[in-house]
Enzyme design. Structure first.
Site, short mmCIF file in Angstrom:
data_model
loop_
_atom_site.label_atom_id
_atom_site.label_comp_id
_atom_site.label_asym_id
_atom_site.label_seq_id
_atom_site.Cartn_x
_atom_site.Cartn_y
_atom_site.Cartn_z
N GLY A 71 0.72 -1.26 0.00
CA GLY A 71 0.00 0.00 0.00
C GLY A 71 0.75 1.31 0.00
N TYR B 130 -10.25 5.98 -11.86
CA TYR B 130 -10.04 6.60 -10.53
C TYR B 130 -9.80 8.10 -10.57
CZ TYR B 130 -8.32 1.73 -10.12
OH TYR B 130 -8.15 0.39 -10.21
N CYS C 170 -12.90 4.64 -29.14
CA CYS C 170 -14.16 5.23 -29.58
C CYS C 170 -15.06 5.54 -28.42
CB CYS C 170 -14.84 4.32 -30.57
SG CYS C 170 -13.87 4.19 -32.06
N GLU C 171 -14.60 6.37 -27.51
CA GLU C 171 -15.51 6.93 -26.53
C GLU C 171 -14.93 8.21 -25.96
OE1 GLU C 171 -15.67 3.19 -24.06
OE2 GLU C 171 -15.65 4.70 -22.49
N GLY D 140 3.44 -3.42 -4.08
CA GLY D 140 3.34 -3.57 -5.53
C GLY D 140 3.74 -2.25 -6.18
N1 LLP Z 1 -1.71 -6.88 -1.10
C1 LLP Z 1 -3.03 -6.97 -1.35
C2 LLP Z 1 -3.84 -7.96 -0.66
C3 LLP Z 1 -3.61 -6.09 -2.27
O1 LLP Z 1 -4.91 -6.16 -2.50
C4 LLP Z 1 -2.81 -5.13 -2.94
C5 LLP Z 1 -3.40 -4.22 -3.90
C6 LLP Z 1 -1.43 -5.11 -2.66
C7 LLP Z 1 -0.92 -5.99 -1.73
C8 LLP Z 1 -0.49 -4.16 -3.33
O2 LLP Z 1 -0.78 -2.83 -3.00
P1 LLP Z 1 0.19 -1.66 -3.51
O3 LLP Z 1 1.48 -1.77 -2.75
O4 LLP Z 1 0.40 -1.85 -4.96
O5 LLP Z 1 -0.54 -0.42 -3.20
N2 LLP Z 1 -5.76 -0.95 -9.59
C9 LLP Z 1 -5.57 0.02 -8.53
C10 LLP Z 1 -4.84 -0.56 -7.35
C11 LLP Z 1 -5.53 -1.77 -6.77
C12 LLP Z 1 -4.77 -2.34 -5.63
C13 LLP Z 1 -5.29 -3.67 -5.31
N3 LLP Z 1 -4.61 -4.31 -4.27
C14 LLP Z 1 -4.82 1.22 -9.08
O6 LLP Z 1 -4.56 1.25 -10.28
O7 LLP Z 1 -4.50 2.15 -8.35
#
Ligand code: LLP
Length: 431
Positions: free
Chosen positions: A248, A334, A360-361, A292
């Site tokens: 996160g 978002y 196309c939007e 991530g």
């Molecule tokens: N662990 C779990 C259980 C998660 O659900 C996530 C992200 C992470 C780790 C990794 O989180 P990070 O370090 O990347 O913040 N598509 C969205 C983000 C969705 C995140 C989902 N879960 C975006 O583009 O911002």
């Protein structure tokens, strides 16, 4: 500049990871995902080192593959000593195909099918992070069938609001992930898991959200989890050996965003965990986190070519490029902010444009109201920064557009990690 891997050269052109961006665009074509391999490695090392400094050998950072999943990324994070958080057979297969060790994979997901569970167990995935009771039951059956005792962590919803945007907030009591503490269901979940003969319940998992900037989010989470761990010990005599607090940490998309000092944050979190478990007379659990975005986001840049500039007098200007919501859906989903630069030249004379895509939007906007040179024109290269996380992994083939390639940049070379999708690829599955 937003990040120290982005620079303006004397002739006004842009450099990324020491490579000339317009030259890369000419060599590989556009749209193009660039990734700075050294930056990915440096981000991994930052976590590995901070974990070692604060926990010795009793901790492991896991790369959350959902941020960007392709073979080469698993080779890189594997070489750097990270584990992996995977959410689907597809991510697991990608990691295993790259030679990633299955015992360092932590298998997530709130809707694992019987087939998914069978796949994970048969591949020797080290850890299942069990989201719910139905999965628990099925995993126990499958582990018995395959004659193994499966290590698991149980996903608990701690009831924390991380103050991030709603669709990526996952810790509040009413989300679809995990089992809530507040309602007493979390306790019942652990209790039940402990009766499962073919599961080795090693500990707990929680994740409160993504793009977390607030100082105290992980400390607050730890307070709640340590109270729960204490309760489990008192009521069930259960000792939690592993605690995973999820991913996160937020990154900078704009110059005005804060830079999080991740090693300092981890040191605080470690100190807090040690203090709280110490006060409660609990052993310090093995510690896991699942970053991530903070591993790959600032290692990425997307490069486009302008197809046309439209000026609508009295309204606005569009710079319309050869990619769009197919390679970066994050503004559409978002309202996510990005820094956008003309990669060929810098100027004193700017105008405000909506950077739009080729789909196309009307909502196909990569970023509204960006400052680009007043004379931006067809053929110009446009760079969108910090696109390493959740761009390629969320890309689609809407309008039957092929996904861009991923070109990795090292100190003195570049190579294709994922090739461009061809027109034939787009029909490859059609009968
Ligand atoms: N662990 C779990 C259980 C998660 O659900 C996530 C992200 C992470 C780790 C990794 O989180 P990070 O370090 O990347 O913040 N598509 C969205 C983000 C969705 C995140 C989902 N879960 C975006 O583009 O911002």
């Amino acid at each position: 500049m937003l990040s120290d891997n982005i620079q303006r050269n004397e002739d006004g052109s842009l450099s990324f990871a020491g490579h000339n961006v317009p030259a890369l665009a000419r060599q590989f074509g556009t749209p193009l995902y660039l990734m700075d391999e050294e930056r990915i490695r440096a981000n991994c090392r930052m976590y590995i080192q901070a974990f070692r400094d604060n926990f010795g050998d009793a901790a492991l950072p896991l790369y959350a593959g959902k941020a960007a999943s392709f073979k080469q990324i698993y080779r890189i994070v594997g070489q750097e000593g990270m584990g992996v958080d995977a959410v689907s057979p597809g991510e697991i297969h990608t990691a295993l195909s790259a030679g990633f060790p299955p015992e360092k994979i932590y298998y997530h997901g709130d809707a694992k099918t019987d087939e998914d569970i069978r796949y994970g167990v048969s591949k020797g995935v080290g850890w299942f992070i069990v989201d719910n009771e139905a999965e628990l039951q099925q995993l126990n059956i499958e582990a018995e069938r395959q004659g193994v005792v499966q290590k698991v962590l149980l996903r608990i919803t701690p009831g924390i609001d991380p103050h991030t945007y709603h669709s990526i907030s996952t810790g509040t009591v009413d989300v679809k992930f995990g089992v809530a503490l507040e309602t007493g269901q979390g306790f019942a979940f652990v209790h039940q898991a402990l009766t499962m003969e073919h599961l080795d319940v090693q500990g707990l998992h929680c994740h409160v959200g993504s793009e977390v900037f607030d100082e105290s989010v992980f400390e607050d989470t730890i307070d709640i989890m340590v109270d729960f761990i204490s309760l489990l010990q008192q009521k069930l005599g259960y000792v939690t050996r592993v605690l995973n607090v999820g991913g996160g940490y937020g990154v900078r998309y704009l110059d005005t965003d804060k830079q999080i000092d991740i090693p300092a944050r981890i040191a605080h979190v470690a100190e807090h965990l040690k203090q709280r478990t110490g006060e409660a007379g609990l052993p310090l659990p093995f510690f896991l986190m699942e970053p991530g975005r903070s591993i790959v986001a600032d290692a990425g840049m997307t490069v486009y070519t302008v197809s046309t500039v439209k000026r609508i007098p009295g309204y606005k200007r569009y710079a319309i490029v050869d990619g769009g919501m197919t390679d970066n859906p994050r503004y559409c989903l978002y309202k996510a902010p990005y820094t956008v630069l003309n990669a060929d030249r810098d100027t004193m004379f700017y105008a405000v444009y909506d950077l739009a895509g080729r789909c196309c939007e009307s909502g196909d906007i990569i970023q509204p109201a960006v400052k680009l040179p007043d004379d931006t024109r067809r053929g110009d290269h446009i760079a969108v920064c910090t696109t390493g996380a959740y761009n390629y992994s969320m890309a689609s083939n809407y309008n039957r557009l092929g996904r861009p390639p991923i070109v990795m940049l090292t100190k003195d070379s570049s190579y294709v990690a994922v090739r461009r999708e061809t027109l034939d690829d787009l029909c490859a599955l059609d009968n």
